[in-house]
Each structure stands twice: as structure tokens, then as C-alpha cells.
Write an enzyme that holds these catalytic residues in place. Structure first.
Site, PDB file in Angstrom:
ATOM      1  N   ARG A 240       0.858  -1.176   0.000  1.00  0.00           N
ATOM      2  CA  ARG A 240       0.000   0.000   0.000  1.00  0.00           C
ATOM      3  C   ARG A 240       0.900   1.234   0.000  1.00  0.00           C
ATOM      4  O   ARG A 240       2.009   1.221   0.541  1.00  0.00           O
ATOM      5  CB  ARG A 240      -0.895   0.050   1.246  1.00  0.00           C
ATOM      6  CG  ARG A 240      -2.146  -0.834   1.188  1.00  0.00           C
ATOM      7  CD  ARG A 240      -3.160  -0.299   0.180  1.00  0.00           C
ATOM      8  NE  ARG A 240      -4.434  -1.002   0.219  1.00  0.00           N
ATOM      9  CZ  ARG A 240      -4.716  -2.065  -0.498  1.00  0.00           C
ATOM     10  NH1 ARG A 240      -3.806  -2.603  -1.290  1.00  0.00           N
ATOM     11  NH2 ARG A 240      -5.914  -2.626  -0.418  1.00  0.00           N
ATOM     12  N   GLU A 269      -2.416   8.133  -3.789  1.00  0.00           N
ATOM     13  CA  GLU A 269      -2.815   7.761  -5.154  1.00  0.00           C
ATOM     14  C   GLU A 269      -4.290   8.103  -5.399  1.00  0.00           C
ATOM     15  O   GLU A 269      -5.091   8.082  -4.463  1.00  0.00           O
ATOM     16  CB  GLU A 269      -2.542   6.269  -5.403  1.00  0.00           C
ATOM     17  CG  GLU A 269      -3.289   5.312  -4.501  1.00  0.00           C
ATOM     18  CD  GLU A 269      -2.915   3.858  -4.766  1.00  0.00           C
ATOM     19  OE1 GLU A 269      -3.844   3.076  -5.012  1.00  0.00           O
ATOM     20  OE2 GLU A 269      -1.708   3.508  -4.724  1.00  0.00           O
ATOM     21  N   HIS A 287      -1.532   0.641  -9.645  1.00  0.00           N
ATOM     22  CA  HIS A 287      -2.229  -0.216  -8.675  1.00  0.00           C
ATOM     23  C   HIS A 287      -3.007  -1.318  -9.399  1.00  0.00           C
ATOM     24  O   HIS A 287      -4.223  -1.447  -9.256  1.00  0.00           O
ATOM     25  CB  HIS A 287      -3.169   0.625  -7.804  1.00  0.00           C
ATOM     26  CG  HIS A 287      -3.476  -0.034  -6.484  1.00  0.00           C
ATOM     27  ND1 HIS A 287      -3.719   0.670  -5.339  1.00  0.00           N
ATOM     28  CD2 HIS A 287      -3.597  -1.348  -6.120  1.00  0.00           C
ATOM     29  CE1 HIS A 287      -3.959  -0.147  -4.337  1.00  0.00           C
ATOM     30  NE2 HIS A 287      -3.891  -1.393  -4.794  1.00  0.00           N
TER      31      HIS A 287
END
Length: 330
Positions: A240, A269, A287
Site C-alpha cells: 500500500r 494515489e 495499482h
């Protein structure tokens, strides 16, 4: 049962969402961008359940504004965007989607590490920009993966799957850091050795980060930790954003403190630190570690299974398969 309303916070495979329609009134958000917190609160009025991804924030403020909410079901494995204790205190069950994305995410993590070590993105840009005029002995020479030392930070399902690929497929020496040691037989099967974090960072040729994001792991890897690594080492983060201090990493990459980094996740993000965007030795992806069609469908189906069960429908009524706080179910 049809008087019960659920909300789907992001566009998801329509046929999978259709599984909910015989049981609930289904509302959907069809825009590509996630809803803001006020928009999400407005959308959840009168809803008993919500299907979310890793983008929607479920906190005490939202829960207090949506008193009919009884189930929060995410199709992600990570749930740092959900305040689970706040949900538990209000009797709201929370579920995630572990297991179904393990192998696909491990494939991607290993691929990103290899692309980083072998300078694949950098060399592709060089070729596409028309700069390839001749061959050279040292042209885009990177680091070997086979036989190298693979360090894994976070040895859960995905970490173990990455270790299996490195040890079994590439004859890598595997070291790991985790809050607890693996069982001796599991360590032996993976060729893995536990190390304290500073020792791990000094030893590895390629570090892959798979640890969950919590307050304790915020900036677990910062300037001081990166300085312990070899100048030839690479860092890959598929965990993460926030586990790595992106600003410190960008400075280290620019200075040559480590050779390269592969990042699938970022602090804040979809915003990416501008210094990372400018670096030739940073491989950046949006991602997508779990982004195969079969796996994303499996993730969505598990979230639907959980939502059905949490609200008393389907074959598992009252028993969501992957509840994070099953104590609220009684």
C-alpha cells in the site's frame, strides 16, 4: 427482502452485480471516479449494505450519518480505508476478499521486480524514443534475479507465494521479515530465513514489500532504511502507498543510493510524487497487481457472497465467508 437497499460504490461486472437483484434493491454509482465522502454519505442514505473497493473511506463520520448501514463489503484484500473498530462499535459487519487474488498478485509482484532489476521500462522508452543507434556491452545492464537474495517484507499469503516463485523457479536465497516467524516446515519449503528488518535490508539484492498498511507500518521504509540497502539493490512495493516514504525513495533513487524501484502503489494515489515520475530508474504502474479478469471477477464475486450473507440472503445467510469482525453477527 427486496425492500432492503444496497449500494455499489464503483462500476463492477454487471453480471456479478445482477446476483444481488433478486434479493435487494440495488443502487449503483456508474462514474469512473470514486465518490467524495459527502457524495458517498448521500448515496448511502437508507442503505443496509455497501459494496466498495479500496478507494472509498468508511469512517465514524460516515457511519453516524448512515445509521441503517449494516454491512460494508470490499472486493479488496486490504482494508485500511475502513475503520473496522468504528464499524464493530456500531454493529456493522466488515468483509474483505483474501485468498482469491494471492497468485495473480504474486505473479505481478515478481514481474514488477524483474522489470525493475532488468531495466525493462527504461530500455523500452529508450527504444520508442528512437535513441537506439548501436549495441553496447553495458547497454541497460541491470542486476540478475536468478541466484540473487530476495527479501520479502510481510510474509502472508502473497509474500509466501512470491517466495515460492523465487526459491523454486529462480534458485533465489529468500530472507523475510514479519511480525512472527513462519512454522519451520513452511520456512524449509520456501528456503526462507527470518531476519530483523535492518539485517534484511543490508542483505537483499531485491526487496519486495507486501506488508499491510497500518499506523505501525506508515513509512516503515524511509530514508534511514533505504540507506542500509546495497547500491545495486532494488525495491518493489505492491503493498500500500504509505508503507514507503515516496519522497525519501525518490531522493534515494536520484542519488543512486539504490539502483531502482518498482512501484504499484503510492501515497495519495492516484496522485504520484512528481519526483518519481521524472526518474528513469523507477518502474511505475497504476495499482494493478490483482488486475487479471479471472481474479477481479473472483474478488467481486466474493464481495457479493459476503454482502448476500451479511444481509441474510443466499446459502451462507448470516455467515459471511470472510468477515473481519464476526463478533457483530452474534
Amino acid at each position: 427482502m427486496r425492500s432492503t437497499t444496497v449500494f455499489i460504490a464503483r462500476p463492477v461486472f454487471p453480471d456479478i452485480i445482477d446476483r444481488l437483484r433478486p434479493h435487494f434493491d440495488v443502487r449503483t454509482h456508474d462514474g469512473e471516479a470514486p465518490l467524495s465522502q459527502p457524495e458517498l454519505i448521500a448515496a448511502l442514505q437508507g442503505c443496509a449494505g455497501v459494496f466498495i473497493t479500496g478507494s472509498e473511506k468508511i469512517d465514524a463520520t460516515l457511519l453516524d450519518a448512515c445509521p441503517r448501514l449494516k454491512a460494508v463489503c470490499t472486493m479488496a484484500v486490504g482494508y485500511n480505508n475502513v475503520d473496522v473498530p468504528a464499524c464493530t462499535a456500531r454493529g456493522v459487519v466488515v468483509t474483505n476478499a483474501p485468498g482469491v487474488l494471492t497468485e495473480t498478485t504474486a505473479d505481478f509482484g515478481f514481474a514488477l521486480m524483474m522489470a525493475t532489476a532488468r531495466r525493462i521500462s527504461e530500455s523500452e522508452r529508450f527504444l520508442r524514443e528512437g535513441k537506439w543507434k548501436h549495441w553496447g556491452v553495458d547497454m541497460f545492464a541491470g542486476g540478475d534475479v536468478h541466484g540473487a537474495t530476495l527479501g520479502i517484507l510481510g510474509m502472508g499469503r502473497i509474500g509466501q507465494a512470491i517466495a515460492k516463485r523465487g526459491h523454486g523457479g529462480f534458485d533465489m536465497k529468500v530472507a523475510y521479515h514479519n511480525r512472527s516467524h513462519l512454522a519451520p516446515d513452511v520456512e524449509a519449503s520456501l528456503g526462507a530465513t527470518w531476519m530483523a528488518l535492518p539485517d534484511l535490508l543490508r542483505a537483499v539484492d531485491h526487496l519486495v514489500i507486501v506488508t499491510p498498511y497500518t499506523p505501525e507500518t506508515h513509512h516503515l521504509i524511509g530514508a534511514g532504511q533505504i540507506e542500509l540497502m546495497k547500491p545495486t539493490a532494488t525495491l518493489t512495493n505492491i503493498a500500500r502507498g504509505g508503507v514507503v516514504d515516496d519522497a525519501a525513495l525518490a531522493e534515494a533513487l536520484a542519488a543512486g543510493t539504490i539502483a531502482a524501484a518498482g512501484l504499484d502503489v503510492f501515497e495519495g494515489e492516484p496522485t504520484v510524487h512528481p519526483a518519481l515520475l521524472a526518474l528513469r530508474n523507477a518502474v511505475l504502474t497504476p495499482h494493478i497487481a490483482s488486475a487479471s479478469v479471472p481474479t477481479r471477477r473472483a474478488m467481486a464475486n466474493l464481495a457479493v457472497d459476503n454482502l448476500l450473507a451479511a444481509l441474510g440472503a443466499g446459502p451462507d445467510a448470516g455467515r459471511p465467508p470472510t468477515a473481519l469482525n464476526p463478533e457483530v453477527l452474534g
